[in-house]
Motif scaffolding. Structure first.
Motif, mmCIF file in Angstrom:
data_model
loop_
_atom_site.group_PDB
_atom_site.id
_atom_site.type_symbol
_atom_site.label_atom_id
_atom_site.label_comp_id
_atom_site.label_asym_id
_atom_site.label_seq_id
_atom_site.Cartn_x
_atom_site.Cartn_y
_atom_site.Cartn_z
ATOM 1 N N LYS A 182 0.737 -1.368 -0.100
ATOM 2 C CA LYS A 182 0.082 -0.133 -0.081
ATOM 3 C C LYS A 182 0.851 1.372 -0.279
ATOM 4 O O LYS A 182 0.341 2.380 -0.295
ATOM 5 N N ALA A 185 0.476 3.145 -3.153
ATOM 6 C CA ALA A 185 -0.988 3.798 -3.074
ATOM 7 C C ALA A 185 -1.286 4.721 -2.092
ATOM 8 O O ALA A 185 -2.288 4.775 -1.786
ATOM 9 N N ASP A 186 -0.405 5.379 -1.688
ATOM 10 C CA ASP A 186 -0.529 6.444 -0.606
ATOM 11 C C ASP A 186 -0.033 7.976 -1.000
ATOM 12 O O ASP A 186 0.935 8.309 -0.263
ATOM 13 N N PRO A 187 -0.735 8.445 -1.787
ATOM 14 C CA PRO A 187 -0.431 9.805 -2.274
ATOM 15 C C PRO A 187 -0.369 10.973 -1.135
ATOM 16 O O PRO A 187 0.473 11.789 -1.297
ATOM 17 N N MET A 188 -0.958 10.527 -0.104
ATOM 18 C CA MET A 188 -1.202 11.720 0.945
ATOM 19 C C MET A 188 0.093 11.758 1.573
ATOM 20 O O MET A 188 0.860 12.677 1.755
ATOM 21 N N LYS A 211 1.641 4.867 -7.462
ATOM 22 C CA LYS A 211 0.700 6.142 -7.167
ATOM 23 C C LYS A 211 0.727 7.140 -5.865
ATOM 24 O O LYS A 211 0.201 8.074 -5.955
ATOM 25 N N ILE C 153 -3.929 -4.681 15.294
ATOM 26 C CA ILE C 153 -3.640 -3.642 14.145
ATOM 27 C C ILE C 153 -2.269 -3.095 14.219
ATOM 28 O O ILE C 153 -1.491 -3.220 13.220
ATOM 29 N N LEU D 208 -8.368 13.198 2.259
ATOM 30 C CA LEU D 208 -7.516 12.493 1.267
ATOM 31 C C LEU D 208 -7.413 12.681 0.066
ATOM 32 O O LEU D 208 -6.400 12.866 -0.523
ATOM 33 N N VAL D 216 -7.349 7.507 -5.210
ATOM 34 C CA VAL D 216 -6.540 6.330 -5.643
ATOM 35 C C VAL D 216 -7.110 5.329 -4.903
ATOM 36 O O VAL D 216 -7.517 5.453 -3.463
ATOM 37 N N ALA D 217 -7.336 4.102 -5.376
ATOM 38 C CA ALA D 217 -7.931 3.027 -4.745
ATOM 39 C C ALA D 217 -7.057 2.826 -3.488
ATOM 40 O O ALA D 217 -5.998 2.835 -3.337
ATOM 41 N N MET D 219 -6.601 4.593 -0.639
ATOM 42 C CA MET D 219 -5.825 5.250 -0.324
ATOM 43 C C MET D 219 -5.999 5.901 1.146
ATOM 44 O O MET D 219 -5.278 6.346 1.814
ATOM 45 N N SER D 221 -5.709 3.668 3.221
ATOM 46 C CA SER D 221 -4.280 3.079 3.711
ATOM 47 C C SER D 221 -4.499 2.629 5.389
ATOM 48 O O SER D 221 -3.274 2.541 6.023
ATOM 49 N N GLY D 222 -5.620 2.102 5.805
ATOM 50 C CA GLY D 222 -5.509 1.757 7.338
ATOM 51 C C GLY D 222 -5.828 2.939 8.319
ATOM 52 O O GLY D 222 -5.600 2.695 9.346
#
Ligand SMILES: Nc1ncnc2c1ncn2[C@@H]1O[C@H](COP(=O)(O)OP(=O)(O)OP(=O)(O)O)[C@@H](O)[C@H]1O
Ligand SMILES: Nc1ncnc2c1ncn2[C@@H]1O[C@H](COP(=O)(O)OP(=O)(O)OP(=O)(O)O)[C@@H](O)[C@H]1O
Ligand SMILES: [Mg+2]
Ligand SMILES: [Mg+2]
Lengths: 317, 515, 350, 299
Positions: A182, A185-188, A211, C153, D208, D216-217, D219, D221-222
């Motif tokens: 992931k 896929a973490d643009p933030m 991404k 988690i 976000l 973004v799919a 995104m 991210s947990g």
């Protein structure tokens, strides 16, 4: 695209392709593979079957499914498929396989029905590193990677070498987004990592982060700094700020291997594509002319020639 | 005299009839008692009036005719009905003022007007000559204090009809008198009062009329002055079971089995976690006593004076802050629950739903719980042995239905309690018994069985400690009775003093700290 | 409605559960048909293909077996603590830690180690590593009052990071993100179902399911787990050490998740590989919940989820593959609505 | 040794910059809003494991609306509605159908991952990201979301402590029976709490996608899970929850800065800083708060 979903016609050559994490339209690596396939379809009228697996367990199963259903060529896009491809190639000796970014297991020969397509990303990264080193005003440039894995390290290592080659007193800041897929896929987070480097004085950042890179580009845009795209030409993602992109001609490689299969001259083994083979390169066209002075482009071309000639050896790790 | 309430109602829960066309009529300005055995339908009937339970069929008139199908708490409250519930209905994490405001919150400029809520509550308390702190966290108060606060809140709003469901169960004898006097005063002001109680002498003292429920039906409507025996007969539909006497006194030289010396325990009320710095009930300080083999010793007291701390420390659920506990001469102060049980300690928990049973497990599982040593063969459970044990336990106290595969939840309260007693006292080699509120909320027949079982344990040589808020129960079981007040023993009666006519008054005085 | 994992028993209850499961499937199909139409495909064809590509041929069936194997194990890893009133969302991390340990041990064995020794040793390494992670989660809950969901988690993230670091630093070979291969003796044989990946590790999963079934119904430890789940206070009062059994339940869960990791290493990849088994730990939650925590039902539920995943690939050329993710969610949602409560939560710090 | 100390001092001193504060704010906003929303839902007695779904749907909806209308305000409003829609399903399941709340939450998250990808496919013909949108970008002080987050924090704190709904929410999460006995609708109060809380969490999702100018799919991210951890660590009290989120945001920002500063530590481990910190805090600060007594217990 409905053509991708049609069932295979009995007489046509059928190509199956499985994407890496991120999937089609990642404006990057997978995108390039997809372009190569479409190009091959236009040229040879092959049938396509593509699968975008959602997680790890799916990837191997997707390849296996294509092989089991008897397509002519199975392509796995991403280094992560390497071991699976080796195993499946042995398991299905009549099917042709190709792996993009393939990395062979040590000590065993690559199966004869498996073509390992490898890129010398470090060479392309070296050139864009040199461009960064020549363009930077602050003498600080940055690199943002997705996950720290050997493949991404190649980009980083070549880039650093390129910067240092033209600007020995430049500093390179490196950061990675995370430790799981992931992270691509973490643009933030990408935008914060890039933002921090910009704030620390970097004025150009190269990314190899899927991404997550969208965030890198957004950070450049917000701060009016520069970014270097990766895999495909990413100019249009942030027209103000993409200095150049390190392009990796996955499309060419995919098109070539399909052509081989269609012509019946497919052969297994490793195929390395670097600057010499035009497998990697950088973008200098009308779009980015404004950002990239001709002198820099000329110097970059000269360096690329030196790499091709072997006078410069680019480290890959 | 006009009627404050006229109703008939039927109600089914699942396949069980709770009310079968039960009837209740209450005249304005009177105190009206509703009596009946456990499960007779008293609470259900009154919850229907208050709108908390929806009747299946019937009619309801509270001054005016109400549409039963659309009746609800808000509607009942609007008609001037208030109800003090059998089980406390305060939200423990809110202050008394917030509890009082809940449902009719005063609002100023969009925000809660807590000052107004506080003022209203203080005014209501003053009118009833009660003192309470509107800012105290409800959960930090003792059960008795909570109930007083609830009464204040409800009385303040109930103009027409005030319902109290077993309000006296938790009060000391003196406090009961004050409450009953208050109810008379309220009735005198014209508000009808409905009182549910199991204490027939209270009922006789205060009620103008009595409605008797049995198995969901109204079986008698009696006027003031009917003999208590008559009421009891109507309740059970026959002769009530006799109350027993304590077992024979053990010899004076019987060995001390359970000894507690200088025991201190921290407060368990949770006040500290609910709101740091809130006033707390105080735990247990410096308690000493001993119980000999064959002896039954009672601990009386108003709830919240350290009973819970005492029981849990003796059985090993909470650590002692100071002092010593020995069992059969062996120091057990720091022993685990399992070690104490292995040494022959049996525990009938105060709260069967919490500490006594796993409600969703079967009856057989619940028998096995705590007797695992008797059914285990290595890692395996011997299932035939489980079945025998369970059947024996069910037969021992006549638990009904006697089906070991039923979930414990499906048993009625009284049968659940019998199950706990049967399991605990049926263990091999019981040397000491700690029975906390062993018959709370249990009807007369089950009560008699449980008492018999405790007496039998003592007769067989066990040391029995009974903790109860019910003086009648202690009189029926104990050789000696000590009173716990504010975490310390306020006094003890034994022998003739315990049988004397003024024993109840003496104990009652100790219970409220008036001695 | 039954709080906690305590058995309700009774044929009526079983029937109700079966009916609920059927309703869940039907509802999932209805929702799925809508989505299929939305994507411009024909529901009938999609469903037909989905069945044909899973149970319809030997390859598909083999793949379902292969995919169900780790799901049984992670499902059990969720079910065991569920009975004890603990929610194990940490199977993912437990599995990764175990897989890495298993791969290292399996590769370190002498090349000639016979399977009879190598397999048990490598599996034990996985079980111990997974069990240790589970036990740590349980201990933080039991002795420090830390919510097990949150701890798990966090541990999932931490384990992923540490595993990658260890790999980069020492364990990955060459340019790959995989460790050295385990010795021949430490590999489960492929079952040879026409090209599918199904391997004899499915036996491990079935044995584990049988063992958990026995533990849950016939053993003292299973009884204690059930009691601390159903009524921790009553269990405490009966002399059961609730804290210790919380740890033991989580340790057992971790060991089961660890065996799922061993399945990937010994039965499939023959090495630890970055990304291995990702998502299977989370899917185990759905598997266990649909099965109401019962061992035998978990096997069935795992097969169902495996078929959905495999079928998703089968229909990928007709509809976007994400459809099956949604379908799995709908199955779980509808089951939750029809089955009532299966877990017991007590909230956070106690 | 002295060098190391000096380096740490210099590093910490270097944090005291406006850009660092900006980074903390940007990172904190999604955590903060998700956690505040979660706190409100949980105070009403419903376990909120669906925060991830609310963030993701919020992010998706904001991006889709911004793409179609170009309006940031509409995008944010849409995110709130999307969050509330997830909440509505959650409420229907938990309150009306008596479904297990943990199971429901897990399933909703699963559905969110799948459905957002599926909708991307159907709406834009690509499964992994939306087209580029004109979002907010990295700006902080001129971002409406920054100020909205601040306002919503205040709203959440005041709502729980000082409003009619807040009092009822606190009561219903603790003693639903007593709340009903006071004439308050248990289901109604819970529904209101879930809708309000979920809408707030949905707005967190907007941050976000609007900050990075696209969806973004996966995104989220947990982040939803981390937010739930913050709810618990903050003892279900909005002000504390907000502080914990700020702590998380700061820890993550420090992690980012450490990478940029080049500490020489492996990035795989530096990245774990927020998680390690949270774990240590959980293990040492024995829970300060009490869970609402009726949490997870259904109607
Ligand atoms: N919510 C409920 N669900 C199922 N059954 C119920 C419920 N409430 C009451 N009952 C059943 O209705 C019957 C009447 O109960 P109710 O509480 O009115 O009795 P009661 O006369 O108040 O008894 P007690 O003296 O124990 O308070 C009982 O059999 C009880 O089991
Ligand atoms: N939750 C439940 N599930 C199944 N059955 C129940 C439940 N609650 C009550 N019952 C049924 O209602 C009956 C009466 O329960 P309740 O506790 O009200 O009995 P009761 O009349 O008060 O008896 P007792 O005087 O022994 O307390 C039980 O025997 C049981 O069959
Ligand atoms: Mg009653
Ligand atoms: Mg009863």
């Amino acid at each position: 695209a409905p053509a991708t979903r049609a069932a295979p016609a009995p007489d046509a050559v059928t190509i199956g392709l499985v994407f890496d994490v991120g999937g089609r339209d990642d404006k990057s690596f997978n995108d390039a593979a997809w372009r190569g396939l479409e190009w091959a379809r236009r040229d040879f009228g092959v049938e396509l079957l593509v699968i975008e697996p959602s997680d790890g367990a799916d990837r191997e199963a997707a390849l296996r499914q294509l092989a089991a259903r008897g397509v002519d060529l199975v392509i796995g896009v991403g280094f992560i498929f390497s071991a699976d491809l080796e195993k499946l190639a042995r398991r299905f000796p009549t099917v042709a396989f190709a792996g993009v970014d393939f990395s062979p297991s040590e000590g065993v020969a690559v199966p004869v029905n498996l073509a390992g397509l490898r890129f010398r990303e470090h060479e392309g990264s070296f050139v864009v590193g040199a461009i960064a080193g020549l363009t930077t005003r602050t003498k600080v440039v940055g690199f943002v990677g997705g996950m720290k894995i050997p493949l991404i390290r190649k980009f980083e290592a070549g880039y650093i070498a390129g910067v240092r080659h033209v600007c020995p007193d430049c500093r390179v800041k490196s950061a990675y987004a995370g430790t799981e897929p992931k992270a691509f896929a973490d643009p933030m987070l990408g935008q914060e990592l890039a933002g921090a480097q910009f704030d620390d004085g970097a004025d150009i950042i190269y990314h190899a982060s899927g991404k997550t890179g969208a965030g890198v580009l957004a950070a450049a845009e917000a701060r009016h700094k520069l970014a270097i795209g990766v895999d495909s030409d990413q100019f249009h993602e942030a027209p103000c700020c993409v200095l150049t992109s390190m392009i990796k001609r996955v499309d060419v490689a995919v098109h070539q291997v399909v052509a081989d299969v269609v012509a019946g001259r497919f052969r297994g083994g490793l195929r390395e594509l670097g600057l010499a083979e035009d497998g990697v390169g950088f973008v200098a066209d009308d779009h980015n002319r404004r950002l990239l002075p001709p002198a820099v482009v000329a110097r970059a071309r000269a360096l690329a020639a030196e790499v091709v000639a072997g006078t410069i050896v680019v480290p890959s790790q | 005299m006009s009627a404050a309430l006229v109703m008939r109602a039927s109600k089914r829960f699942g396949d069980r009839d709770a009310l079968v066309d039960a009837r209740l009529e209450v005249a304005a300005g009177t105190v009206h008692a509703v009596v009946g055995e456990n499960g007779a339908g008293k609470s259900t009937l009154l919850k229907i009036v208050y709108g908390l339970v929806r009747a299946d069929r019937g009619q309801l008139a509270i001054g005016q005719r109400c549409d039963l199908a659309r009746h609800g708490v808000a509607a009942a409250q609007a008609l001037g009905v208030g109800m003090v519930h059998q089980h406390g209905m305060l939200v423990p994490t809110l202050t008394l003022a917030e509890n009082a405001a809940l449902g009719h919150e005063p609002v100023r400029r969009g925000l809660l007007d807590l000052a107004a809520a506080r003022r209203d509550l203080a005014r209501a308390a003053a009118r009833l000559e009660q003192s309470l702190d509107p800012d105290a966290c409800a959960g930090a108060l003792s059960v008795g204090e909570q109930q007083r606060a609830e009464i204040v809140m409800v009385v303040a709003r109930a103009q027409k009809l005030l319902i109290l469901d077993e309000p006296t169960a938790l009060l000391a004898p003196g406090e009961v008198d004050r409450l009953l006097a208050l109810l008379r005063r309220i009735a005198g002001d014209g508000c009808a009062v409905v009182l549910v109680s199991h204490k027939l002498d209270e009922v006789a003292e205060v009620a103008d009329a009595i409605t008797v429920l049995r198995a969901g039906r109204t079986v008698a409507e009696l006027a003031r002055g009917v003999a208590t025996r008559e009421v009891a007969r109507a309740m059970v539909g026959g002769e009530p079971p006799p109350t027993g006497a304590p077992p024979p006194l053990p010899p004076a030289d019987a060995a001390v089995v359970l000894m507690v010396r200088g025991l201190a325990v921290h407060d368990l009320s949770g006040a500290a976690t609910l709101r740091p710095g809130a006033g707390s009930a105080g735990g247990l300080r410096q308690v000493s006593f001993e119980v000999r083999a064959g002896e039954v010793v009672g601990i009386a007291g108003v709830e919240g004076n350290g009973q819970r701390e005492l029981v849990q420390a003796v059985v090993g659920l909470v650590p002692a802050a100071a002092g010593r506990i020995t069992l059969g001469g062996v120091d057990m102060t720091h022993a685990t629950v399992a070690a104490r049980r292995a040494a022959g300690l049996a525990h009938v928990a105060e709260d069967r739903h919490h500490h006594g049973l796993v409600l969703d497990a079967t009856v057989a599982d619940n028998v096995m719980l705590g007797r695992l040593d008797e059914v285990a063969r290595g890692l395996t459970i011997d299932r035939t042995r489980v079945r025998t044990l369970a059947e024996r336990a069910l037969a021992d106290l006549d638990v009904r239905p006697a089906d070991p595969s039923l979930a414990a939840r499906a048993l009625s309260g009284g049968n659940q309690q019998k199950l706990v007693v049967a399991r605990e006292l049926g263990r091999a080699a019981v040397r000491a018994v700690v029975a906390a509120q062993p018959t709370r909320g249990v009807d007369l027949a089950a009560q008699a069985r449980i008492h018999d079982r405790l007496r039998a344990a003592a007769a067989a040589g066990a040391a029995v400690l009974v903790i109860s808020a019910d003086l009648d129960e202690l009189f029926a079981l104990c050789h000696r009775v000590a009173v716990l007040h504010r975490g310390a023993i306020a006094g003890e009666l034994a022998g003739d003093a315990l049988r004397a006519a003024d024993a109840r008054a003496t104990l009652g005085a100790w219970m409220v700290g008036a001695a | 409605m039954t709080p906690s994992g305590v058995d309700r028993g009774g044929d009526g209850a079983r029937f109700a559960e079966l009916r609920a499961a059927a309703v869940a499937l039907l509802a999932a199909m209805a929702a799925g048909s809508l989505l299929i139409i939305l994507a411009g495909a024909s529901p009938l064809e999609v469903w037909r293909t989905l069945v044909a590509r899973t149970f319809g041929d030997a390859y598909g069936a083999g793949q379902v077996v292969f995919r169900a194997t780790p799901l049984v194990l992670t499902g059990l890893a969720v079910a065991v603590p569920l009975r004890a009133g603990l929610f194990n969302i940490g199977a993912e991390g437990q599995m990764i830690a175990a897989a890495m340990c298993c791969a290292v041990v399996g590769a370190a064995l002498p090349a000639a180690t016979p399977a009879l020794l190598a397999l048990p040793v490598a599996m034990a390494a996985a079980a111990v590593a997974g069990g240790a992670v589970g036990a740590a989660t349980g201990a933080l809950r039991a002795y420090r009052g830390a919510h097990e969901v949150i701890v798990a988690i966090l541990l999932n993230a931490i384990i992923a990071g540490v595993a990658l670091w260890l790999g980069n630093q020492w364990l990955f070979v060459g340019e790959a993100t995989r460790t050295a291969s385990v010795v021949e003796g430490a590999r489960f044989a492929e079952l040879g179902i026409t090209g599918s990946s199904a391997s004899s590790s499915v036996v491990v999963a079935l044995v584990a399911a049988a063992a958990v079934g026995w533990l849950q119904t016939r053993s003292t430890i299973g009884f204690r787990w059930r009691m601390i789940g159903g009524g921790p206070d009553a269990a405490l009062a009966a002399g059961i050490s609730v804290a210790r059994d919380r740890v033991s339940a989580m340790a057992a869960a971790g060991a089961l998740a660890g065996l799922a990791g061993a399945h990937f290493v010994l039965g499939h990849k023959h090495a630890f590989e970055e990304g291995l088994g990702r998502g299977v730990g989370f899917l185990g939650v759905a598997v266990a919940l649909l099965a109401q925590g019962r061992a035998a039902a978990i096997v069935v539920s795992a097969v169902l989820f495996a078929a959905l995943s495999q079928g998703g690939l089968g229909v990928a050329e007709l509809v976007p593959k994400e459809l099956v993710d949604v379908l799995q969610a709908v199955v779980v949602l509808v089951a939750a609505a029809t089955l009532g409560r299966t877990t017991s939560v007590g909230g956070g710090a106690r | 040794m002295m060098d190391a100390v000096a380096a740490v001092v210099a590093f910490v001193a270097a944090l005291a910059t406006v850009t660092f504060v900006e980074m903390v704010v940007r990172i904190t906003v999604p955590y903060l809003l998700a956690a505040l929303g979660g706190a409100i839902t949980e105070r009403a007695g419903l376990v909120d494991l669906a925060l991830e779904a609310k963030l993701l749907f919020g992010a998706f909806t904001a991006a889709a609306i911004a793409h179609d209308t170009g309006s940031i305000a509409l995008a944010i409003a849409g995110a709130a509605v999307a969050g509330a829609a997830v909440g509505a399903v959650q409420a229907l399941w938990a309150i009306r159908l008596g479904a297990d709340q943990i199971v429901t939450g897990v399933a909703l998250n699963l559905a969110a991952y799948g459905l957002t990808r599926y909708l991307l496919q159907v709406m834009y013909g690509q499964g992994s990201n939306s087209p580029r949108i004109d979002g907010i970008g990295a700006k902080v002080w001129s971002s409406p979301l920054t100020w909205l987050a601040l306002v919503l924090t205040a709203v959440a704190i005041v709502m729980i402590a000082r409003t009619r709904l807040g009092l009822r929410v606190r009561a219903v999460g603790e003693r639903p029976d007593a709340t009903a006995a006071a004439g308050v609708s248990v289901a109604g109060t819970r529904l209101a709490a879930v809708l309000v809380g979920s809408a707030i969490a949905g707005v967190g999702g907007a941050q976000l996608s609007l900050v990075v100018n696209g969806f973004v799919a996966e995104m989220s991210s947990g982040r939803g899970y981390v937010a739930l951890a913050a709810v618990i660590m903050g003892g279900w009290r909005p002000a504390w929850v907000a502080l914990v989120c700020l702590g998380f945001g700061a820890a993550e920002a420090v992690q980012v800065r450490m990478q940029s500063a080049g500490t020489g530590l492996p990035p795989e481990l530096v990245r774990l800083l927020p998680y390690l910190l949270a774990l240590v805090l959980l293990a040492t600060l024995r829970g300060r708060g009490r869970a609402p007594a009726a949490l997870g217990r259904g109607a």
